[in-house]
Design a protein around this motif. Sequence first.
Motif, PDB file in Angstrom:
ATOM      1  N   GLY A  22      12.798   5.797   8.449  1.00 58.28           N
ATOM      2  CA  GLY A  22      13.467   5.527   7.182  1.00 58.28           C
ATOM      3  C   GLY A  22      12.805   4.433   6.354  1.00 58.28           C
ATOM      4  N   LEU A  23      11.698   3.876   6.821  1.00 46.16           N
ATOM      5  CA  LEU A  23      11.006   2.861   6.015  1.00 46.16           C
ATOM      6  C   LEU A  23      10.248   3.545   4.881  1.00 46.16           C
ATOM      7  CD1 LEU A  23       9.556   0.416   8.739  1.00 46.16           C
ATOM      8  CD2 LEU A  23      11.721   0.284   7.494  1.00 46.16           C
ATOM      9  N   ASP A  24      10.105   2.851   3.789  1.00 45.24           N
ATOM     10  CA  ASP A  24       9.405   3.384   2.626  1.00 45.24           C
ATOM     11  C   ASP A  24       7.934   3.643   2.960  1.00 45.24           C
ATOM     12  OD1 ASP A  24       9.253   3.777  -0.398  1.00 45.24           O
ATOM     13  OD2 ASP A  24       7.665   2.302  -0.018  1.00 45.24           O
ATOM     14  N   ILE A  25       7.443   4.815   2.585  1.00 43.71           N
ATOM     15  CA  ILE A  25       6.094   5.212   3.001  1.00 43.71           C
ATOM     16  C   ILE A  25       5.011   4.299   2.398  1.00 43.71           C
ATOM     17  CG2 ILE A  25       5.854   7.030   1.250  1.00 43.71           C
ATOM     18  CD1 ILE A  25       4.365   8.686   3.468  1.00 43.71           C
ATOM     19  N   ASP A  26       5.196   3.877   1.155  1.00 43.08           N
ATOM     20  CA  ASP A  26       4.181   2.993   0.552  1.00 43.08           C
ATOM     21  C   ASP A  26       4.198   1.606   1.196  1.00 43.08           C
ATOM     22  OD1 ASP A  26       3.050   4.856  -1.224  1.00 43.08           O
ATOM     23  OD2 ASP A  26       4.785   4.625  -2.548  1.00 43.08           O
ATOM     24  N   TRP A  27       5.384   1.174   1.559  1.00 43.56           N
ATOM     25  CA  TRP A  27       5.487  -0.097   2.287  1.00 43.56           C
ATOM     26  C   TRP A  27       4.733   0.027   3.614  1.00 43.56           C
ATOM     27  CZ3 TRP A  27       6.947  -2.134   6.909  1.00 43.56           C
ATOM     28  CH2 TRP A  27       7.077  -3.536   6.965  1.00 43.56           C
ATOM     29  N   ALA A  54       0.833  -0.075   3.148  1.00 41.43           N
ATOM     30  CA  ALA A  54       0.217  -1.297   2.610  1.00 41.43           C
ATOM     31  C   ALA A  54      -0.588  -2.107   3.635  1.00 41.43           C
ATOM     32  CB  ALA A  54       1.266  -2.153   1.910  1.00 41.43           C
ATOM     33  N   PRO A  55      -0.035  -2.411   4.817  1.00 43.17           N
ATOM     34  CA  PRO A  55      -0.817  -3.260   5.733  1.00 43.17           C
ATOM     35  C   PRO A  55      -2.023  -2.543   6.361  1.00 43.17           C
ATOM     36  CG  PRO A  55       1.281  -2.642   6.739  1.00 43.17           C
ATOM     37  CD  PRO A  55       1.321  -2.148   5.328  1.00 43.17           C
ATOM     38  N   GLU A  56      -2.116  -1.237   6.158  1.00 45.34           N
ATOM     39  CA  GLU A  56      -3.249  -0.472   6.710  1.00 45.34           C
ATOM     40  C   GLU A  56      -4.454  -0.515   5.766  1.00 45.34           C
ATOM     41  OE1 GLU A  56      -2.825   0.930   9.813  1.00 45.34           O
ATOM     42  OE2 GLU A  56      -0.799   0.091   9.717  1.00 45.34           O
ATOM     43  N   ALA A  57      -4.216  -0.882   4.506  1.00 51.72           N
ATOM     44  CA  ALA A  57      -5.286  -0.873   3.499  1.00 51.72           C
ATOM     45  C   ALA A  57      -6.367  -1.868   3.882  1.00 51.72           C
ATOM     46  CB  ALA A  57      -4.724  -1.195   2.122  1.00 51.72           C
TER      47      ALA A  57
END
Length: 212
Positions: free
Chosen positions: A113-118, A121-124
């Motif tokens: 249920g976490l936002d996919i863009d959130w 982000a830390p994988e970028a």
Amino acid sequence: NNHKDNSRGGLIVLEGLDRSGKTSQSSRLLSHLEGQGLSVESWRFPDRTTCVGNMISSYLTNNSQLDDRTVHLLFSANRWEKRSLMESKLRSGTTLIVDRYSYSGVAFSSAKGLDIDWCKAPEAGLLAPDLVVYLDIPPEKAAERGGYGGERYEQLEFQKKVSQYYNVLCDPTWKIIDACLPVDVVEKQLKEFVMNSIAICQKGKPLSQLWS
Ligand code: TMP
């Protein structure tokens, strides 16, 4: 010549649901590539051997409780702590076969249920794979294979959600293999994709970064 200077190993990622056959295909592929005289290593995420990996492992085996965002960031940190080693291996000509990567990170956390863009982000900025192979299996079939070891995510309803998020993440560069085919057939298809990708990396394809 120029080609030789930039020659490097390939970053090969295997993705798929739990019980899709990634681990046994990784080891078959490793033997095959070693047999060809290539420099190759088999990696996996989570890498449970590090301190961060220990925390993840204890969470997965239900020996600890962690907030969903916290564990997401631990999975990501577990990739970041291996990034420089990954880069130096690739640059020195070693191909890495990696069992799960950032796509697992995003698919599993989004399924909670976490936002996919959130989640992305830390994988970028992590290294982008040269090849992503998705071992495609319907969640029901994976569940029938048995051997769900009782870890936290190994439940049919949850795996169904994960598979929906893999679908969202999948792009046209991914190679999809029907994981219900006989293991030898899967192996043969996988080898072909991987050998092509390695050949391109040997010619000096530049390394690039994920999602940035
Ligand atoms: P494993 O069975 O391949 O060792 O992976 C353990 C579980 O962790 C599996 O259910 C997938 C999940 N996972 C994440 O939730 N996030 C991640 O970033 C990774 C690599 C795995």
